[in-house]
Write a protein that holds these residues in place. Sequence first.
Motif, PDB file in Angstrom:
ATOM      1  N   THR A 116       0.827  -1.212   0.000  1.00  0.00           N
ATOM      2  CA  THR A 116       0.000   0.000   0.000  1.00  0.00           C
ATOM      3  C   THR A 116       0.859   1.258   0.000  1.00  0.00           C
ATOM      4  OG1 THR A 116      -1.715  -1.196   1.217  1.00  0.00           O
ATOM      5  CG2 THR A 116      -1.844   1.206   1.211  1.00  0.00           C
ATOM      6  N   LEU A 117       1.871   1.293   0.869  1.00  0.00           N
ATOM      7  CA  LEU A 117       2.741   2.463   0.926  1.00  0.00           C
ATOM      8  C   LEU A 117       3.528   2.651  -0.367  1.00  0.00           C
ATOM      9  CD1 LEU A 117       4.072   2.091   4.590  1.00  0.00           C
ATOM     10  CD2 LEU A 117       2.202   3.525   3.764  1.00  0.00           C
ATOM     11  N   ALA A 118       3.996   1.541  -0.957  1.00  0.00           N
ATOM     12  CA  ALA A 118       4.703   1.648  -2.230  1.00  0.00           C
ATOM     13  C   ALA A 118       3.775   2.117  -3.336  1.00  0.00           C
ATOM     14  CB  ALA A 118       5.310   0.294  -2.603  1.00  0.00           C
ATOM     15  N   GLY A 119       2.527   1.656  -3.311  1.00  0.00           N
ATOM     16  CA  GLY A 119       1.561   2.125  -4.305  1.00  0.00           C
ATOM     17  C   GLY A 119       1.289   3.608  -4.186  1.00  0.00           C
ATOM     18  N   LEU A 120       1.166   4.112  -2.965  1.00  0.00           N
ATOM     19  CA  LEU A 120       0.965   5.545  -2.771  1.00  0.00           C
ATOM     20  C   LEU A 120       2.154   6.349  -3.294  1.00  0.00           C
ATOM     21  CD1 LEU A 120      -0.565   5.539   0.824  1.00  0.00           C
ATOM     22  CD2 LEU A 120      -1.748   6.111  -1.305  1.00  0.00           C
ATOM     23  N   THR A 121       3.367   5.872  -3.055  1.00  0.00           N
ATOM     24  CA  THR A 121       4.559   6.570  -3.534  1.00  0.00           C
ATOM     25  C   THR A 121       4.640   6.550  -5.055  1.00  0.00           C
ATOM     26  OG1 THR A 121       5.695   5.877  -1.502  1.00  0.00           O
ATOM     27  CG2 THR A 121       7.064   6.724  -3.294  1.00  0.00           C
ATOM     28  N   LEU A 122       4.269   5.432  -5.680  1.00  0.00           N
ATOM     29  CA  LEU A 122       4.264   5.364  -7.142  1.00  0.00           C
ATOM     30  C   LEU A 122       3.237   6.325  -7.735  1.00  0.00           C
ATOM     31  CD1 LEU A 122       4.622   1.521  -7.752  1.00  0.00           C
ATOM     32  CD2 LEU A 122       6.247   3.298  -8.452  1.00  0.00           C
ATOM     33  N   LEU A 123       2.078   6.430  -7.109  1.00  0.00           N
ATOM     34  CA  LEU A 123       1.078   7.382  -7.597  1.00  0.00           C
ATOM     35  C   LEU A 123       1.569   8.816  -7.462  1.00  0.00           C
ATOM     36  CD1 LEU A 123      -2.242   5.829  -6.215  1.00  0.00           C
ATOM     37  CD2 LEU A 123      -1.403   5.829  -8.571  1.00  0.00           C
ATOM     38  N   LYS A 124       2.304   9.079  -6.378  1.00  0.00           N
ATOM     39  CA  LYS A 124       2.868  10.429  -6.216  1.00  0.00           C
ATOM     40  C   LYS A 124       3.913  10.706  -7.291  1.00  0.00           C
ATOM     41  CE  LYS A 124       3.468  11.771  -2.068  1.00  0.00           C
ATOM     42  NZ  LYS A 124       3.995  11.945  -0.676  1.00  0.00           N
ATOM     43  N   GLN A 125       4.698   9.692  -7.638  1.00  0.00           N
ATOM     44  CA  GLN A 125       5.682   9.855  -8.716  1.00  0.00           C
ATOM     45  C   GLN A 125       4.984  10.116 -10.048  1.00  0.00           C
ATOM     46  OE1 GLN A 125       9.085   9.787  -8.684  1.00  0.00           O
ATOM     47  NE2 GLN A 125       9.317   9.403  -6.485  1.00  0.00           N
ATOM     48  N   ALA A 126       3.777   9.569 -10.214  1.00  0.00           N
ATOM     49  CA  ALA A 126       3.020   9.763 -11.449  1.00  0.00           C
ATOM     50  C   ALA A 126       2.222  11.055 -11.447  1.00  0.00           C
ATOM     51  CB  ALA A 126       2.091   8.583 -11.675  1.00  0.00           C
ATOM     52  N   GLY A 127       2.259  11.821 -10.353  1.00  0.00           N
ATOM     53  CA  GLY A 127       1.560  13.101 -10.303  1.00  0.00           C
ATOM     54  C   GLY A 127       0.222  13.057  -9.610  1.00  0.00           C
ATOM     55  N   VAL A 128      -0.137  11.913  -9.024  1.00  0.00           N
ATOM     56  CA  VAL A 128      -1.410  11.801  -8.300  1.00  0.00           C
ATOM     57  C   VAL A 128      -1.151  12.139  -6.848  1.00  0.00           C
ATOM     58  CG1 VAL A 128      -3.306  10.286  -7.670  1.00  0.00           C
ATOM     59  CG2 VAL A 128      -2.203  10.044  -9.903  1.00  0.00           C
ATOM     60  N   GLU A 129      -1.594  13.298  -6.425  1.00  0.00           N
ATOM     61  CA  GLU A 129      -1.367  13.753  -5.056  1.00  0.00           C
ATOM     62  C   GLU A 129      -2.503  13.301  -4.148  1.00  0.00           C
ATOM     63  OE1 GLU A 129       1.294  15.115  -3.960  1.00  0.00           O
ATOM     64  OE2 GLU A 129       2.279  15.408  -5.911  1.00  0.00           O
ATOM     65  N   GLY A 130      -2.188  13.238  -2.878  1.00  0.00           N
ATOM     66  CA  GLY A 130      -3.205  12.901  -1.892  1.00  0.00           C
ATOM     67  C   GLY A 130      -2.928  11.576  -1.218  1.00  0.00           C
ATOM     68  N   GLU A 131      -3.103  11.565   0.117  1.00  0.00           N
ATOM     69  CA  GLU A 131      -2.924  10.343   0.902  1.00  0.00           C
ATOM     70  C   GLU A 131      -4.126  10.144   1.820  1.00  0.00           C
ATOM     71  OE1 GLU A 131       0.741  10.253   2.957  1.00  0.00           O
ATOM     72  OE2 GLU A 131       1.990  10.349   1.154  1.00  0.00           O
TER      73      GLU A 131
END
Length: 469
Positions: A116-131
């Motif tokens: 889950t944490l790695a998925g959130l970081t990958l989304l942030k790298q792709a420009g998807v903000e928000g946790e």
Amino acid sequence: MEQRGIELVPASERYGRPRDLLFLWAGTTTTVFTVVYGTIVVAMGLSFWQAVAAIVIGNLLAFPLVGFSSIQGMQHGTSTMAISRAAYGNKGARVLGFFGWLNMVGFEAGGMVMITLAGLTLLKQAGVEGEGLGLKVAIVLIAAVIQLILPLIGHAAVMKAQKYLTWVFVAMFVVMAILVAPKANLTAGGSADFSTFTLAVMLVMSGGGLSWAPLGGDYSRYLPVDSSRKAVFGYAFLGGFVPYLLLMILGAAVATVVTNASDPISGLPGALPSWFVVPYLLLTVVTLFAANTTDLYSSGLNLQAAGIRIKRWAAVVLDLIFCVIITFVAITSDSFNTMLNAFLGLVVVWLAPLGGHLRHRLAAPQGRLRRRLAVRRERAWPDPLGGPDRPGGRHARRGALAQLQRLRRLAVQRHRRLGLQHLRRLRRRRCRLRRPGPPRGPRQGARPCMTCSMWPTAAGPPTRSSRTG
């Protein structure tokens, strides 16, 4: 979809070769989780070389247990926890099965949290903000659906997938090691005392071979019964030992580069070039899926061994539901590493006695062991999923204390066997009854000395010391 749970595998349905266990365990243990264990060892205050020593000792002590349990699975055709019925009976094996299930669910939840944490970081790298909580819930549910596929299909799918994933994981971690090696400071770190070093060895064992030992028979039970015992042990041992040894040492080296390397998502990538962060996160997700696949398949078998009458596929689904619930609790907490360390400490409490029992059974003469298990298995398997609650062995009524009582009795017997003769020799040297002359037998009213077990001599009537021993 595989329908068989802990039921005995007939000889006509067995397949595979012992070397398949090499790829299974290599694919399962070649994960970022293993690297994190190495960073935690250094974080306990050990220097790099002390950490290497603890890693080598801990893995050498723990991973032979995986080989021993794999041999038993091949010989008896069922899971490790089901085999324990022959020693502890239905009631005792249910307690072991419950703890085995709890162990697997805990590791599954730890892997799911990292996914889950790695998925959130990958989304942030792709420009998807928000946790936000909604995004976390969505990632957990998607990961759970993906995680369910291979364990639900069954044993053959898990074995084949791990075989191909092993080569991908090895290539990626070799690249990671090449990138980290020039930055490592092998002289950094503190100098821990012996008690801290012992705790580090315990951590290595509980996170490694001890935690995987209850799974050994789950994957070797389909091997032909005439497979080589040495090959089964060797491939199972090396498949887990080599990845754990190398990746934990890599983790210890990473810990000398960044201070918060025990955080695999936000800390450990600091030791890597920026261009490798995204491949590293993808590697994290895939390797954790692979490890959780092995855990999830075995946890379903452990739930059946705990006495729950449920189909194998339903047990897998139920295990995943519990895993998701624990994951939700963990991702909303800020003390994941603390929870992980506490869980690993609890794992040792029940796995260490079980590992000692596995080692004892494999060291026993095989003819006697097979006869004993053949008799007890008739009692232990009135029904593959539990059947009537009949006594299945002499430890059936003792519950969870059976392991400790058995190990205590074995230790006492070993002490007596090795030390009794030596102790008698020492006592005879100090005994005052050793006088020259022919001994008097029991018909003359004498009795042996309680100190040295010798008969009084004919030099005179028994003395006060002979009457009091």
